[in-house]
Design a protein around this motif. Structure first.
Motif, mmCIF file in Angstrom:
data_model
loop_
_atom_site.group_PDB
_atom_site.id
_atom_site.type_symbol
_atom_site.label_atom_id
_atom_site.label_comp_id
_atom_site.label_asym_id
_atom_site.label_seq_id
_atom_site.Cartn_x
_atom_site.Cartn_y
_atom_site.Cartn_z
ATOM 1 N N SER A 1 0.831 -1.210 0.000
ATOM 2 C CA SER A 1 0.000 0.000 0.000
ATOM 3 C C SER A 1 0.865 1.260 0.000
ATOM 4 O O SER A 1 0.516 2.252 -0.646
ATOM 5 C CB SER A 1 -0.967 -0.007 1.181
ATOM 6 O OG SER A 1 -0.285 0.081 2.402
ATOM 7 N N TYR B 1 -6.017 -0.839 -2.525
ATOM 8 C CA TYR B 1 -7.030 0.089 -2.013
ATOM 9 C C TYR B 1 -8.431 -0.218 -2.512
ATOM 10 O O TYR B 1 -9.379 0.440 -2.108
ATOM 11 C CB TYR B 1 -6.633 1.538 -2.346
ATOM 12 C CG TYR B 1 -5.474 1.981 -1.508
ATOM 13 C CD1 TYR B 1 -5.675 2.593 -0.277
ATOM 14 C CD2 TYR B 1 -4.172 1.755 -1.919
ATOM 15 C CE1 TYR B 1 -4.607 2.969 0.516
ATOM 16 C CE2 TYR B 1 -3.091 2.134 -1.136
ATOM 17 C CZ TYR B 1 -3.320 2.736 0.074
ATOM 18 O OH TYR B 1 -2.255 3.095 0.867
ATOM 19 N N ARG C 1 -10.306 0.405 2.321
ATOM 20 C CA ARG C 1 -9.822 1.782 2.211
ATOM 21 C C ARG C 1 -8.541 2.016 2.996
ATOM 22 O O ARG C 1 -7.869 3.014 2.777
ATOM 23 C CB ARG C 1 -10.899 2.762 2.699
ATOM 24 C CG ARG C 1 -12.126 2.772 1.824
ATOM 25 C CD ARG C 1 -13.067 3.914 2.114
ATOM 26 N NE ARG C 1 -13.466 4.131 3.475
ATOM 27 C CZ ARG C 1 -14.526 3.601 4.065
ATOM 28 N NH1 ARG C 1 -15.293 2.757 3.392
ATOM 29 N NH2 ARG C 1 -14.821 3.894 5.312
#
Length: 180
Positions: free
Chosen positions: A77, A104, A108
């Protein structure tokens, strides 16, 4: 306040500045916090007369699986924030673009999820109930910050695109499938 926040978030930084920020964050989250977790939980275990839980070989395997899996998910991420989002996890060098690609689109907050899993792995590895409690307490604070501060800032910065993304994508617990 809102204008200052937006102005800070829109400020572009050089790749060198972003790499330095990532290195500083990496030292903090991968060195300082784990050492603090181990030392504080050891002190709390002694203070509260808590013994480590048994099954050391199993603890080691599960702990390392959590540590490695959480680290890789968080690292993925961060890489996506740096390359696609043109920013870093640090609020002072926020992403310039809304990221809706993997990871993502699974949830979230994949970086938070990966980090929580990594620290849970440390708690499992050392067999400390107080470490587990400290990780859960830290997770509650982190997720509260994300929900009530960071999500408001994302909505200010990305508007309707973020509201739609938030509606379609789970907060933390990934779905087993992903959006295209």
């Amino acid at each position: 306040m809102k204008d200052k926040l937006l102005k800070q978030a829109e400020r572009e930084h050089s790749s060198k500045q972003k790499v330095v920020a990532l290195l500083v964050e990496g030292v903090f989250f991968l060195d300082v916090l784990p050492v603090m977790l181990v030392k504080l939980s050891s002190w709390l275990d002694q203070l509260l007369h808590l013994s480590t839980y048994a099954f050391k070989p199993i603890r080691a395997v599960i702990g390392w699986l959590f540590i490695i899996g959480g680290f890789l998910f968080a690292l993925w991420s961060i890489y996506v924030q740096f390359t696609i989002g043109k920013g870093t996890p640090a609020p002072v060098m926020a992403t310039q673009k809304l990221i809706v690609q993997r990871p993502y689109n699974y949830c979230r907050n994949p970086m938070a999820l990966g980090t929580i899993i990594l620290y849970l792995g440390i708690a499992i590895l050392i067999g400390s109930l107080s470490a587990f409690g400290l990780v859960m307490l830290g997770a509650i604070f982190l997720l509260t910050y994300i929900k009530f501060i960071e999500e408001k800032e994302m909505e200010l910065r990305f508007g309707e695109d973020y509201r739609q993304y938030r509606q379609q994508t789970p907060f933390l617990i990934p779905r087993l499938w992903h959006r295209k």
